[in-house]
Design an enzyme around this catalytic site. Structure first.
Site, PDB file in Angstrom:
ATOM      1  N   TYR A   1       0.843  -1.211   0.000  1.00 27.07           N
ATOM      2  CA  TYR A   1       0.000   0.000   0.000  1.00 27.07           C
ATOM      3  C   TYR A   1       0.876   1.258   0.000  1.00 27.07           C
ATOM      4  O   TYR A   1       0.668   2.180  -0.789  1.00 27.07           O
ATOM      5  CB  TYR A   1      -0.912  -0.031   1.223  1.00 27.07           C
TER       6      TYR A   1
ATOM      7  N   THR B   1     -14.395   5.433   6.457  1.00 25.49           N
ATOM      8  CA  THR B   1     -14.983   4.860   5.231  1.00 25.49           C
ATOM      9  C   THR B   1     -14.937   3.342   5.423  1.00 25.49           C
ATOM     10  O   THR B   1     -14.273   2.866   6.358  1.00 25.49           O
ATOM     11  CB  THR B   1     -14.130   5.196   3.980  1.00 25.49           C
TER      12      THR B   1
HETATM   13  N1  LIG Z   1     -10.044   5.680   4.408  1.00 28.03           N
HETATM   14  C1  LIG Z   1      -8.807   6.024   4.720  1.00 28.03           C
HETATM   15  O1  LIG Z   1      -8.392   6.042   5.885  1.00 28.03           O
HETATM   16  C2  LIG Z   1      -7.865   6.476   3.609  1.00 28.03           C
HETATM   17  C3  LIG Z   1      -6.684   7.178   3.963  1.00 28.03           C
HETATM   18  C4  LIG Z   1      -5.824   7.586   2.976  1.00 28.03           C
HETATM   19  C5  LIG Z   1      -6.107   7.313   1.643  1.00 28.03           C
HETATM   20  N2  LIG Z   1      -7.247   6.626   1.326  1.00 28.03           N
HETATM   21  C6  LIG Z   1      -7.500   6.362  -0.090  1.00 28.03           C
HETATM   22  O2  LIG Z   1      -8.737   6.935  -0.451  1.00 28.03           O
HETATM   23  C7  LIG Z   1      -9.245   6.279  -1.604  1.00 28.03           C
HETATM   24  C8  LIG Z   1     -10.715   5.971  -1.370  1.00 28.03           C
HETATM   25  O3  LIG Z   1     -10.803   5.023  -0.322  1.00 28.03           O
HETATM   26  P1  LIG Z   1     -11.999   4.991   0.736  1.00 28.03           P
HETATM   27  O4  LIG Z   1     -11.383   5.109   2.069  1.00 28.03           O
HETATM   28  O5  LIG Z   1     -13.065   5.925   0.327  1.00 28.03           O
HETATM   29  O6  LIG Z   1     -12.420   3.466   0.601  1.00 28.03           O
HETATM   30  P2  LIG Z   1     -13.732   2.740   0.080  1.00 28.03           P
HETATM   31  O7  LIG Z   1     -13.448   1.286   0.210  1.00 28.03           O
HETATM   32  O8  LIG Z   1     -14.942   3.316   0.709  1.00 28.03           O
HETATM   33  O9  LIG Z   1     -13.767   3.150  -1.457  1.00 28.03           O
HETATM   34  C9  LIG Z   1     -12.921   2.575  -2.405  1.00 28.03           C
HETATM   35  C10 LIG Z   1     -13.539   2.780  -3.757  1.00 28.03           C
HETATM   36  O10 LIG Z   1     -12.646   2.253  -4.760  1.00 28.03           O
HETATM   37  C11 LIG Z   1     -13.369   1.390  -5.607  1.00 28.03           C
HETATM   38  N3  LIG Z   1     -12.503   0.359  -6.151  1.00 28.03           N
HETATM   39  C12 LIG Z   1     -11.693  -0.493  -5.474  1.00 28.03           C
HETATM   40  N4  LIG Z   1     -11.089  -1.333  -6.328  1.00 28.03           N
HETATM   41  C13 LIG Z   1     -11.536  -1.002  -7.577  1.00 28.03           C
HETATM   42  C14 LIG Z   1     -11.290  -1.507  -8.875  1.00 28.03           C
HETATM   43  N5  LIG Z   1     -10.457  -2.526  -9.087  1.00 28.03           N
HETATM   44  N6  LIG Z   1     -11.909  -0.913  -9.926  1.00 28.03           N
HETATM   45  C15 LIG Z   1     -12.783   0.104  -9.735  1.00 28.03           C
HETATM   46  N7  LIG Z   1     -13.039   0.623  -8.525  1.00 28.03           N
HETATM   47  C16 LIG Z   1     -12.435   0.075  -7.465  1.00 28.03           C
HETATM   48  C17 LIG Z   1     -14.450   0.788  -4.714  1.00 28.03           C
HETATM   49  O11 LIG Z   1     -15.487   0.252  -5.517  1.00 28.03           O
HETATM   50  C18 LIG Z   1     -14.862   2.015  -3.917  1.00 28.03           C
HETATM   51  O12 LIG Z   1     -15.757   2.790  -4.682  1.00 28.03           O
HETATM   52  C19 LIG Z   1      -8.374   5.045  -1.799  1.00 28.03           C
HETATM   53  O13 LIG Z   1      -7.433   5.302  -2.827  1.00 28.03           O
HETATM   54  C20 LIG Z   1      -7.683   4.893  -0.466  1.00 28.03           C
HETATM   55  O14 LIG Z   1      -6.445   4.221  -0.568  1.00 28.03           O
HETATM   56  C21 LIG Z   1      -8.144   6.214   2.276  1.00 28.03           C
END
Ligand SMILES: NC(=O)c1ccc[n+]([C@@H]2O[C@H](COP(=O)([O-])OP(=O)(O)OC[C@H]3O[C@@H](n4cnc5c(N)ncnc54)[C@H](O)[C@@H]3O)[C@@H](O)[C@H]2O)c1
Length: 252
Positions: free
Chosen positions: A157, A192
């Site tokens: 990651y 999330t």
């Molecule tokens: N939640 C956290 O703490 C956090 C912190 C830093 C960064 N992020 C990043 O934020 C972004 C969004 O994550 P989130 O926390 O909203 O999680 P989430 O699981 O709610 O959302 C992830 C989204 O990505 C989509 N997705 C995953 N794999 C996919 C694929 N192969 N093809 C198409 N769509 C795909 C899912 O369908 C979903 O809509 C991600 O890149 C995550 O790494 C999240």
């Protein structure tokens, strides 16, 4: 209206940060193109946005498929005639094993969804931005990908999220003179499904790691994405924009 009349692709729009961002962008006047894997969630979000007077369309697919990135761009052009920005946000955490125990399939999944998909997205989006003479791309990286980041069990990651910063900065340099801006957004822990939503122990643990002693809401991160996609950030490109409640300072 920060995005009045602009057309913006949002991937990962079926939940979490992407869903919150798509709703906010639509409230701010954007036509949003929703992308993620799950049709039902995308359709219901598009209906909610339209029900509130906004413009949304959707296409389900896997961001690892280069054709999917191209199809999202084609959909934007077909529906709205242009493309002004993209929030390339879909991502997964993957298996949190230490590297010696980590399976290669997990490495490929995490790098494929979080990083290679961003390369496909940029390849599909930048030619349109070039032709128009403007465009803004935002990749969702993470505090874990920053120079003070890196966390145990997050080898794949962290590598993918650090890679996104490098990709954003290279693209920013390549296309700055063409009116194209490319930035990376680095959220801290955000409530999330991927961030532990529904699991109070995990949420409390992650919240405690932050100097603010809480996690972000998806809506707070969406505000930062809005800023990067809007003209308010017109002199920003190649920036790793940290929105992490002080987490990376604590790790420094
Ligand atoms: N939640 C956290 O703490 C956090 C912190 C830093 C960064 N992020 C990043 O934020 C972004 C969004 O994550 P989130 O926390 O909203 O999680 P989430 O699981 O709610 O959302 C992830 C989204 O990505 C989509 N997705 C995953 N794999 C996919 C694929 N192969 N093809 C198409 N769509 C795909 C899912 O369908 C979903 O809509 C991600 O890149 C995550 O790494 C999240």
């Amino acid at each position: 209206m920060e995005l009045e009349g602009k057309t913006i692709i949002v991937t990962g729009a079926s939940s979490g940060i992407g869903a919150a961002a798509a709703s906010l962008f639509a409230e701010e006047g954007a036509n949003v193109i929703l992308g993620a894997r799950r049709s039902a969630e995308l359709e219901s979000l598009a209906e909610r946005i339209k029900g509130s007077g906004g413009n949304a369309t959707w296409l389900a697919g896997d961001v690892r498929d280069q054709n999917y990135s191209e199809a999202l761009v084609e959909l934007a052009l077909k529906e709205y005639g242009e493309l002004d920005g993209a929030f390339n946000n879909a991502g997964i955490v993957g298996d949190m094993s230490p590297v010696p125990e980590m399976q290669i399939d997990n490495w490929h999944d995490v790098l494929g969804i979080n990083l290679t998909a961003a390369f496909f997205a940029a390849k599909a989006q930048i030619p349109v931005f070039r032709k128009q003479g403007h465009g803004s791309i935002v990749f969702t990286s993470s505090f874990v990908g920053f120079s003070n980041g890196g966390m145990s069990g997050m080898g794949a990651y962290a590598a993918s999220k650090a890679g996104l910063i490098g990709l954003a900065q290279s693209l920013a340099t390549e296309h700055a003179s063409e009116g194209i801006r490319v930035n990376a957004l680095l959220p801290g822990g955000t409530v999330t499904p991927a961030g532990g939503e529904g699991n109070p122990d995990v949420l409390a643990y992650i919240a405690d790691l932050h100097p603010m002693k809480r996690m972000a809401s998806a809506a707070e991160i969406a505000q930062a994405a809005l800023f990067l996609l809007s003209d308010r950030s017109s002199f920003m490109t190649g920036s790793p924009m940290i929105v992490d409640g002080g987490m990376s300072v604590r790790l420094a």
